[in-house]
Design a protein around this motif. Structure first.
Motif, PDB file in Angstrom:
ATOM      1  N   ALA A   1     -13.602  -3.504 -44.854  1.00 43.39           N
ATOM      2  CA  ALA A   1     -14.494  -3.789 -45.981  1.00 43.39           C
ATOM      3  C   ALA A   1     -15.376  -2.582 -46.319  1.00 43.39           C
ATOM      4  CB  ALA A   1     -15.355  -5.005 -45.643  1.00 43.39           C
ATOM      5  N   ILE A   2     -16.068  -2.040 -45.332  1.00 40.62           N
ATOM      6  CA  ILE A   2     -16.975  -0.909 -45.593  1.00 40.62           C
ATOM      7  C   ILE A   2     -16.161   0.340 -45.929  1.00 40.62           C
ATOM      8  CG2 ILE A   2     -18.691   0.630 -44.536  1.00 40.62           C
ATOM      9  CD1 ILE A   2     -19.816  -1.791 -43.058  1.00 40.62           C
TER      10      ILE A   2
ATOM     11  N   ASP B   1      -7.174   4.268 -38.735  1.00 42.72           N
ATOM     12  CA  ASP B   1      -7.429   2.863 -38.410  1.00 42.72           C
ATOM     13  C   ASP B   1      -6.350   2.483 -37.402  1.00 42.72           C
ATOM     14  OD1 ASP B   1      -8.855   0.266 -40.219  1.00 42.72           O
ATOM     15  OD2 ASP B   1      -7.467  -0.145 -38.580  1.00 42.72           O
ATOM     16  N   ASN B   2      -6.718   1.718 -36.374  1.00 40.16           N
ATOM     17  CA  ASN B   2      -5.652   1.362 -35.422  1.00 40.16           C
ATOM     18  C   ASN B   2      -4.673   0.346 -36.018  1.00 40.16           C
ATOM     19  OD1 ASN B   2      -7.347  -0.772 -35.114  1.00 40.16           O
ATOM     20  ND2 ASN B   2      -7.928  -0.318 -32.993  1.00 40.16           N
TER      21      ASN B   2
ATOM     22  N   SER C   1     -15.909  -0.584 -35.416  1.00 37.67           N
ATOM     23  CA  SER C   1     -16.390  -1.587 -34.455  1.00 37.67           C
ATOM     24  C   SER C   1     -17.306  -0.901 -33.443  1.00 37.67           C
ATOM     25  CB  SER C   1     -15.208  -2.210 -33.701  1.00 37.67           C
ATOM     26  OG  SER C   1     -14.470  -1.187 -33.041  1.00 37.67           O
TER      27      SER C   1
ATOM     28  N   TYR D   1     -15.106   6.594 -29.197  1.00 28.86           N
ATOM     29  CA  TYR D   1     -14.898   7.895 -29.834  1.00 28.86           C
ATOM     30  C   TYR D   1     -16.192   8.689 -30.037  1.00 28.86           C
ATOM     31  CZ  TYR D   1     -10.907   5.020 -31.539  1.00 28.86           C
ATOM     32  OH  TYR D   1      -9.850   4.167 -31.649  1.00 28.86           O
TER      33      TYR D   1
ATOM     34  N   MET E   1     -21.683   3.064 -38.636  1.00 25.73           N
ATOM     35  CA  MET E   1     -22.071   1.790 -39.253  1.00 25.73           C
ATOM     36  C   MET E   1     -22.275   0.707 -38.195  1.00 25.73           C
ATOM     37  SD  MET E   1     -22.443   2.420 -42.338  1.00 25.73           S
ATOM     38  CE  MET E   1     -22.881   0.755 -42.821  1.00 25.73           C
ATOM     39  N   SER E   2     -21.575   0.811 -37.068  1.00 28.23           N
ATOM     40  CA  SER E   2     -21.700  -0.199 -36.015  1.00 28.23           C
ATOM     41  C   SER E   2     -22.911   0.144 -35.147  1.00 28.23           C
ATOM     42  CB  SER E   2     -20.412  -0.270 -35.207  1.00 28.23           C
ATOM     43  OG  SER E   2     -19.329  -0.516 -36.060  1.00 28.23           O
TER      44      SER E   2
ATOM     45  N   ALA F   1     -27.065  -3.742 -43.567  1.00 29.65           N
ATOM     46  CA  ALA F   1     -27.341  -4.978 -44.308  1.00 29.65           C
ATOM     47  C   ALA F   1     -28.824  -5.236 -44.496  1.00 29.65           C
ATOM     48  CB  ALA F   1     -26.704  -6.147 -43.565  1.00 29.65           C
TER      49      ALA F   1
ATOM     50  N   ASN G   1     -26.287  -5.698 -35.394  1.00 27.28           N
ATOM     51  CA  ASN G   1     -26.541  -4.487 -36.185  1.00 27.28           C
ATOM     52  C   ASN G   1     -27.943  -4.474 -36.781  1.00 27.28           C
ATOM     53  OD1 ASN G   1     -23.996  -3.077 -35.943  1.00 27.28           O
ATOM     54  ND2 ASN G   1     -23.116  -4.752 -37.131  1.00 27.28           N
TER      55      ASN G   1
ATOM     56  N   ASN H   1     -14.576  -8.782 -46.699  1.00 29.28           N
ATOM     57  CA  ASN H   1     -14.905  -9.359 -45.395  1.00 29.28           C
ATOM     58  C   ASN H   1     -16.159 -10.210 -45.546  1.00 29.28           C
ATOM     59  OD1 ASN H   1     -15.696  -9.914 -42.794  1.00 29.28           O
ATOM     60  ND2 ASN H   1     -15.484  -7.814 -42.036  1.00 29.28           N
TER      61      ASN H   1
ATOM     62  N   THR I   1     -19.351  -9.288 -43.723  1.00 24.16           N
ATOM     63  CA  THR I   1     -20.068  -8.034 -44.018  1.00 24.16           C
ATOM     64  C   THR I   1     -20.729  -8.116 -45.385  1.00 24.16           C
ATOM     65  OG1 THR I   1     -18.764  -6.635 -42.578  1.00 24.16           O
ATOM     66  CG2 THR I   1     -19.678  -5.568 -44.508  1.00 24.16           C
TER      67      THR I   1
HETATM   68  N1  LIG Z   1     -25.166  -1.825 -39.967  1.00 22.28           N
HETATM   69  C1  LIG Z   1     -24.960  -3.012 -40.543  1.00 22.28           C
HETATM   70  O1  LIG Z   1     -25.870  -3.697 -41.007  1.00 22.28           O
HETATM   71  C2  LIG Z   1     -23.561  -3.520 -40.645  1.00 22.28           C
HETATM   72  C3  LIG Z   1     -23.240  -4.485 -41.596  1.00 22.28           C
HETATM   73  C4  LIG Z   1     -21.928  -4.921 -41.689  1.00 22.28           C
HETATM   74  C5  LIG Z   1     -20.982  -4.441 -40.820  1.00 22.28           C
HETATM   75  N2  LIG Z   1     -21.338  -3.529 -39.869  1.00 22.28           N
HETATM   76  C6  LIG Z   1     -20.365  -3.042 -38.887  1.00 22.28           C
HETATM   77  O2  LIG Z   1     -19.526  -2.062 -39.460  1.00 22.28           O
HETATM   78  C7  LIG Z   1     -18.232  -2.149 -38.869  1.00 22.28           C
HETATM   79  C8  LIG Z   1     -17.183  -2.266 -39.976  1.00 22.28           C
HETATM   80  O3  LIG Z   1     -17.420  -3.422 -40.743  1.00 22.28           O
HETATM   81  P1  LIG Z   1     -16.308  -3.953 -41.779  1.00 22.28           P
HETATM   82  O4  LIG Z   1     -16.863  -5.155 -42.422  1.00 22.28           O
HETATM   83  O5  LIG Z   1     -15.809  -2.836 -42.606  1.00 22.28           O
HETATM   84  O6  LIG Z   1     -15.174  -4.434 -40.752  1.00 22.28           O
HETATM   85  P2  LIG Z   1     -13.651  -4.798 -41.087  1.00 22.28           P
HETATM   86  O7  LIG Z   1     -13.220  -5.717 -39.986  1.00 22.28           O
HETATM   87  O8  LIG Z   1     -13.473  -5.215 -42.486  1.00 22.28           O
HETATM   88  O9  LIG Z   1     -12.894  -3.386 -40.892  1.00 22.28           O
HETATM   89  C9  LIG Z   1     -12.911  -2.681 -39.667  1.00 22.28           C
HETATM   90  C10 LIG Z   1     -11.629  -1.852 -39.578  1.00 22.28           C
HETATM   91  O10 LIG Z   1     -11.730  -1.010 -38.430  1.00 22.28           O
HETATM   92  C11 LIG Z   1     -10.529  -1.042 -37.674  1.00 22.28           C
HETATM   93  N3  LIG Z   1     -10.873  -0.808 -36.263  1.00 22.28           N
HETATM   94  C12 LIG Z   1     -11.598  -1.603 -35.440  1.00 22.28           C
HETATM   95  N4  LIG Z   1     -11.723  -1.034 -34.227  1.00 22.28           N
HETATM   96  C13 LIG Z   1     -11.067   0.162 -34.294  1.00 22.28           C
HETATM   97  C14 LIG Z   1     -10.851   1.209 -33.362  1.00 22.28           C
HETATM   98  N5  LIG Z   1     -11.321   1.143 -32.113  1.00 22.28           N
HETATM   99  N6  LIG Z   1     -10.144   2.280 -33.757  1.00 22.28           N
HETATM  100  C15 LIG Z   1      -9.647   2.363 -35.026  1.00 22.28           C
HETATM  101  N7  LIG Z   1      -9.822   1.403 -35.952  1.00 22.28           N
HETATM  102  C16 LIG Z   1     -10.523   0.308 -35.587  1.00 22.28           C
HETATM  103  C17 LIG Z   1      -9.942  -2.433 -37.935  1.00 22.28           C
HETATM  104  O11 LIG Z   1      -8.530  -2.413 -37.786  1.00 22.28           O
HETATM  105  C18 LIG Z   1     -10.366  -2.714 -39.388  1.00 22.28           C
HETATM  106  O12 LIG Z   1      -9.377  -2.315 -40.320  1.00 22.28           O
HETATM  107  C19 LIG Z   1     -18.263  -3.370 -37.925  1.00 22.28           C
HETATM  108  O13 LIG Z   1     -18.487  -2.952 -36.596  1.00 22.28           O
HETATM  109  C20 LIG Z   1     -19.442  -4.155 -38.428  1.00 22.28           C
HETATM  110  O14 LIG Z   1     -20.075  -4.917 -37.407  1.00 22.28           O
HETATM  111  C21 LIG Z   1     -22.583  -3.043 -39.796  1.00 22.28           C
END
Ligand SMILES: NC(=O)c1ccc[n+]([C@@H]2O[C@H](COP(=O)([O-])OP(=O)(O)OC[C@H]3O[C@@H](n4cnc5c(N)ncnc54)[C@H](O)[C@@H]3O)[C@@H](O)[C@H]2O)c1
Length: 271
Positions: free
Chosen positions: A10-11, A33-34, A72, A79, A93-94, A124, A192, A245, A248
């Protein structure tokens, strides 16, 4: 600025589109992306396509200045240290990964040693600019109140542990009150925002978190109130989910773009 992206969900999608549409002064050179399909799906936004990495080494060995993580907490832990050691800046972002105090201080040490920076976007939540300014003086109290529909809280470990069921909830209910450390353990889905507020203000142990389940609410609402030497502040955001998502908030994806703008622009607004 040349960037790489880990996580094409999503992000990652909103950010990649922003870069492709040139609303930020940056290029996206490598994506990873994995789930390989997810990385491939971002290429459609670009005329000059980024490289799709097979593994993280292709990012570490690239010439990019900044690696953006939108994957994540595990990805940051796995990493993050290697990214900093390779001399690249990191935008994570995580933010929840930094709830682990020993990991956070190891990352700060690595960034200092390698003369690079770690950027943690507001995600958020908002109001962190004023909270950071307030923290330059004395802060007496910070409270983060999060209101979510019961469904969004359903599998929280704290509710299971306390045998709290939200199934037939008819009215708003305060389901948790404690410090941010306890909130992070009991409600990992809120990690987060709780970590971002703690880092900007007075730390997780001193930050109070309240979690409210509201069957009438269709949005995720975050309210920050703080009191200190500066006076008082109150900030409220009512978040809509991102189209990709539902967990998110769209604001979180926008905050990735805004942070990238502030890194690349000559003039920076806000603290
Ligand atoms: N800071 C904030 O307020 C805030 C808000 C929303 C989401 N987030 C965080 O941002 C991150 C991304 O959110 P999103 O909504 O885009 O998630 P999402 O699930 O839509 O996308 C995450 C992508 O990352 C890939 N991925 C996960 N672990 C991986 C790894 N170890 N190596 C390679 N690829 C990997 C997944 O396959 C997926 O395609 C999440 O950890 C979420 O918790 C933070």
């Amino acid at each position: 600025m040349e960037t790489a992206l880990i996580g094409c969900g999503a992000i990652g999608n909103v950010l990649a589109r922003g870069i492709a549409e040139k609303i930020v002064d940056a290029t996206l050179e490598v994506v990873y992306d994995n789930n390989h399909e997810k990385a491939l799906s971002l290429l459609e936004f670009f005329q000059i396509k980024p490289k799709v990495a097979k593994d993280i080494n292709e990012i570490l060995e690239s010439e990019v200045d900044l690696v953006i993580e939108a994957a994540s907490i595990e990805a940051v832990k796995q990493y993050g240290p290697r990214i900093l050691r390779s001399g690249k800046n990191l935008m994570a972002m995580s933010v929840g990964a930094f709830a682990d105090v020993s990991f956070a201080s190891e990352m700060e040490k690595l960034a200092r040693e390698n003369k690079v920076k770690i950027y943690l976007p507001s995600g958020a939540i908002g109001g962190l600019d004023a909270l950071k300014s307030a923290a330059a003086g004395k802060i007496y109290k910070v409270t983060l109140r999060t209101t979510k529909p019961p469904k969004a809280l359903e599998n929280a470990p704290y509710l299971k542990e306390k045998n709290i069921s939200l199934k037939d909830l008819k009215e708003k209910k305060l389901v948790f009150q404690g410090n941010a450390l306890q909130a992070i353990r009991g409600f990992p889905a809120n990690v987060n925002t709780a970590v971002a507020v703690s880092l900007a203000g007075i730390g997780a142990e001193k930050t109070t978190v309240e979690i409210v389940a509201d069957p009438q609410s269709t949005r995720n609402i975050h309210e920050i109130s703080a009191e200190g030497e500066f006076g008082k502040l109150y900030f409220k955001v009512e978040n809509l989910p991102s189209p990709e998502n539902p967990r998110t908030s769209l604001l979180a994806a926008f905050s990735a773009i805004a942070t990238l703008k502030s890194i690349t622009k000559p003039m920076v607004i806000g603290t």
